[in-house]
Design an enzyme around this catalytic site. Structure first.
Site, mmCIF file in Angstrom:
data_model
loop_
_atom_site.group_PDB
_atom_site.id
_atom_site.type_symbol
_atom_site.label_atom_id
_atom_site.label_comp_id
_atom_site.label_asym_id
_atom_site.label_seq_id
_atom_site.Cartn_x
_atom_site.Cartn_y
_atom_site.Cartn_z
ATOM 1 N N LYS A 133 -37.158 -1.095 -35.288
ATOM 2 C CA LYS A 133 -36.676 -2.522 -33.767
ATOM 3 C C LYS A 133 -35.897 -3.148 -34.512
ATOM 4 C CE LYS A 133 -37.398 -5.407 -30.185
ATOM 5 N NZ LYS A 133 -38.472 -5.428 -28.570
ATOM 6 N N SER B 33 -37.381 -5.153 -23.872
ATOM 7 C CA SER B 33 -36.496 -5.135 -24.585
ATOM 8 C C SER B 33 -36.312 -3.766 -26.534
ATOM 9 C CB SER B 33 -36.473 -6.432 -25.069
ATOM 10 O OG SER B 33 -38.174 -6.675 -26.530
ATOM 11 N N SER C 265 -42.448 -5.080 -23.025
ATOM 12 C CA SER C 265 -41.349 -4.823 -23.941
ATOM 13 C C SER C 265 -41.195 -3.949 -24.889
ATOM 14 C CB SER C 265 -40.218 -6.390 -25.049
ATOM 15 O OG SER C 265 -39.668 -6.600 -24.240
#
Length: 472
Positions: free
Chosen positions: A76, A154, A178
C-alpha cells in the site's frame, strides 16, 4: 492472457508458493504472470500507483526463500517504506518529490524475509483519511465487481488488485476500518489485528500507533493466518506454532452478540442487515449461540468530540511528517480540501487536549472490552451500505468536512474497533441481488485473533466464497 497467468490468477498465496516449492514454477515465472495481469487488468481499475517490475524480476532471479517464496505481492502506498522506492501517501506534493526510502519498514522487512516479491504500490485516499482509494494525486480506483463503484478504502487499491486476480494478497493498513471496508466492498478477507499486535502494527506517529494496524487483504483465511504469523515473526512452519497451524482446531461453542442496525437503532441498508442476519443463522447452524447485543459504550454520542480531537492531533503529526519529507511547510495547493481543513483545526489542539484524548481512548477501551467478559464475538455488518458510487466521498473546498461525515454514515461499525484496540475480521459471506459482495464483521476480545481465525475458517468451509469472481 498467457496460460500461466490465467492458471495462477485465482490461486491464493499458499498455493502459489507450493508451485514454487515443488519446482513446477519458478519465482520469475510467477512474477511475470502477475506483471502480465497487472498490465492487462489495471487500466480499467487504477489500483496500482507505482510499478516495481524491474526490481521484482531481480528479486525473483536472486532466489527468494521463506514460506511464501516467489509469491508476487503489492504494498500500500501509505505509511510504509520499501527500500529504494518512494511512498507518496496519495499526496500530489510527495508524488512529485518521489524520494526513495533508505530502508524497509519493519512489516515490509518481515514480508521480504518470507519470500514475497514486491511488484508495486497500491492506491489509497490521501493520508488514508476517508474510506476510498481516490485521490487528486492518482485518480479513482474502481471496484472490479462494478467499475462504476468505489473499491472502498483506504486500502482500496490493494483490495481491487487482489479481487481482480492481479496478485493473491496485498498489504493493507487500518486506522478506522481501512482493511475491513475495502475487503467488504471487494469480496475479500480482511483482518485488523489487535493494538498489541507487534510487527503487524507499524505506525510512525504516537496517536496513530494507538489505533492503526497493518496486515493484508487476501482471498483465503489461511493466507491471512500465515501473513499474521509472518508479521509477528512466528515460524509458521513449526508443527505446534502459529495462527496457520491453529486453523484446524475447532473454535468451540461461542457466545455471539448480533448488531444488525446502527448503534442508535436506526436501520442500515437491507442488504447489509441481511448479511449480518444470514451470518448469524450460519453461526447458529454450526452450534454457536447468537443473540442481540453489543457494547453500550460504542453508542455514546458524547465521544464524538473527544475522538475528533484525536483525529485533529493525528493530522497535525501527518502535516509535520510530510513537511519534514518535503523540506518545507505544506501549502493549501499541496493538500486535498478535507485534509487541509483538518490540518487547519489541528493548531487549536493543545497538549492538554492530546492527553485528554489519550485518556479518553483508554477509558473507552476499558468500557468496551468489559463486554467480552460475557461474550466471545460481536457480529455486525462490515458496512451500513453496499459499495458506493465512485466519487461519492470526494471532498471539495465549499464544504470540505462533508465527506468525513458521509464516510462515518457509510462505515459506522469499524472505527470503534480501532479505538478499543480490538481484533476484527471482515468476511465475504454475502452477495446481494446485484451480485455485489457484502461483508460481515466479527470482533473479538484483545489478542484473540486465534479465535477469529478459527471461526472464520469454519465459516469458509461452511459457506465457501472462492468460486465468486468478478467478470473483469
Amino acid at each position: 492472457m498467457s496460460t500461466l497467468a490465467a492458471q495462477t490468477r485465482w490461486l491464493d498465496a499458499i498455493d502459489q508458493a507450493a508451485l514454487v516449492a515443488s519446482g513446477d514454477v519458478k519465482p520469475g515465472e510467477l512474477v511475470e504472470a502477475a506483471i502480465e495481469r497487472i498490465e492487462e487488468i489495471d487500466p480499467a481499475l487504477g489500483a496500482i500507483t507505482l510499478r516495481y517490475f524491474d526490481q521484482a524480476r531481480a528479486a525473483a532471479e536472486a532466489g527468494p526463500t521463506g514460506p511464501l517464496a516467489g509469491v508476487p505481492f503489492l504494498i500500500k502506498d501509505l505509511l510504509t517504506d520499501v527500500a529504494g522506492q518512494a511512498c507518496t501517501e496519495a499526496n500530489i506534493a510527495l508524488k512529485a518529490q518521489a524520494l526513495p526510502a533508505s530502508t524497509d519498514s519493519p512489516l515490509v522487512a518481515f514480508y521480504r524475509a518470507a519470500g514475497l516479491i514486491f511488484a508495486g504500490r497500491t492506491a489509497s485516499s490521501e493520508f488514508g483519511t476517508i474510506p476510498t482509494a481516490e485521490s487528486a494525486a492518482w485518480g479513482r480506483t474502481r471496484n472490479p465487481w462494478n467499475t462504476a463503484l468505489s473499491s472502498g478504502g483506504s486500502s482500496g487499491g490493494s483490495a481491487a488488485a487482489v479481487a481482480a486476480g492481479m496478485v493473491p494478497a496485498a498489504h493493507a493498513s487500518d486506522a478506522a476500518g481501512s482493511i475491513r471496508i475495502p475487503a467488504s466492498c471487494c469480496g475479500l478477507v480482511g483482518l485488523k489485528p489487535s493494538r498489541s499486535s507487534g510487527g503487524a502494527a507499524v505506525a510512525p506517529m504516537a496517536e496513530l500507533g494507538l489505533i492503526g494496524s497493518h496486515l493484508a487483504v487476501t482471498r483465503s483465511v489461511r493466507d491471512t493466518a500465515l501473513l499474521l504469523d509472518i508479521a509477528r515473526g512466528v515460524q509458521a512452519a513449526a508443527p505446534d506454532g502459529g495462527y496457520l497451524a491453529g486453523l484446524g482446531t475447532a473454535p468451540g461453542q461461542l457466545r455471539v452478540g448480533l448488531l444488525d442496525t446502527r448503534f442508535d437503532g436506526s436501520p442500515v441498508h437491507p442488504d447489509c442487515a441481511e448479511a449480518a442476519r444470514s451470518a448469524a443463522r450460519l453461526l447458529e447452524s454450526l452450534g454457536h449461540h447468537v443473540e442481540p447485543g453489543f457494547p453500550a459504550a460504542v453508542g455514546d454520542s458524547t465521544l464524538d468530540g473527544l475522538f475528533a480531537t484525536f483525529w485533529y492531533s493525528i493530522m497535525a503529526d501527518v502535516f509535520g511528517e510530510v513537511g519534514r519529507r518535503l523540506g518545507r511547510e505544506l501549502t493549501e495547493a499541496d493538500v486535498e480540501p478535507l485534509n487541509w481543513a483538518l490540518g487547519g483545526l489541528a493548531p487549536d489542539v493543545t497538549a492538554e487536549d492530546r492527553q485528554a484524548a489519550r485518556e479518553g481512548v483508554a477509558g473507552f477501551t476499558r468500557s468496551v472490552v468489559s463486554w467480552w467478559d460475557d461474550h466471545d464475538l460481536l457480529l455486525t455488518p462490515t458496512l451500513a451500505e453496499p459499495p458506493l458510487p465512485s466519487g461519492t466521498l470526494e471532498s471539495d473546498s465549499v464544504d470540505p468536512l462533508a465527506s468525513l461525515g458521509r464516510s462515518l454514515q457509510f462505515a459506522p461499525f469499524t472505527p470503534f474497533v480501532n479505538f478499543a484496540g480490538l481484533p476484527a475480521i471482515s468476511l465475504p459471506l454475502h452477495v446481494n441481488t446485484d451480485g455485489l459482495p457484502i461483508g460481515v464483521q466479527l470482533v473479538a476480545a484483545p489478542d484473540r485473533e486465534d479465535l477469529l481465525l478459527r471461526v472464520a475458517a469454519q465459516l469458509e468451509i461452511a459457506a465457501p466464497w472462492q468460486g465468486r469472481r468478478p467478470a473483469l
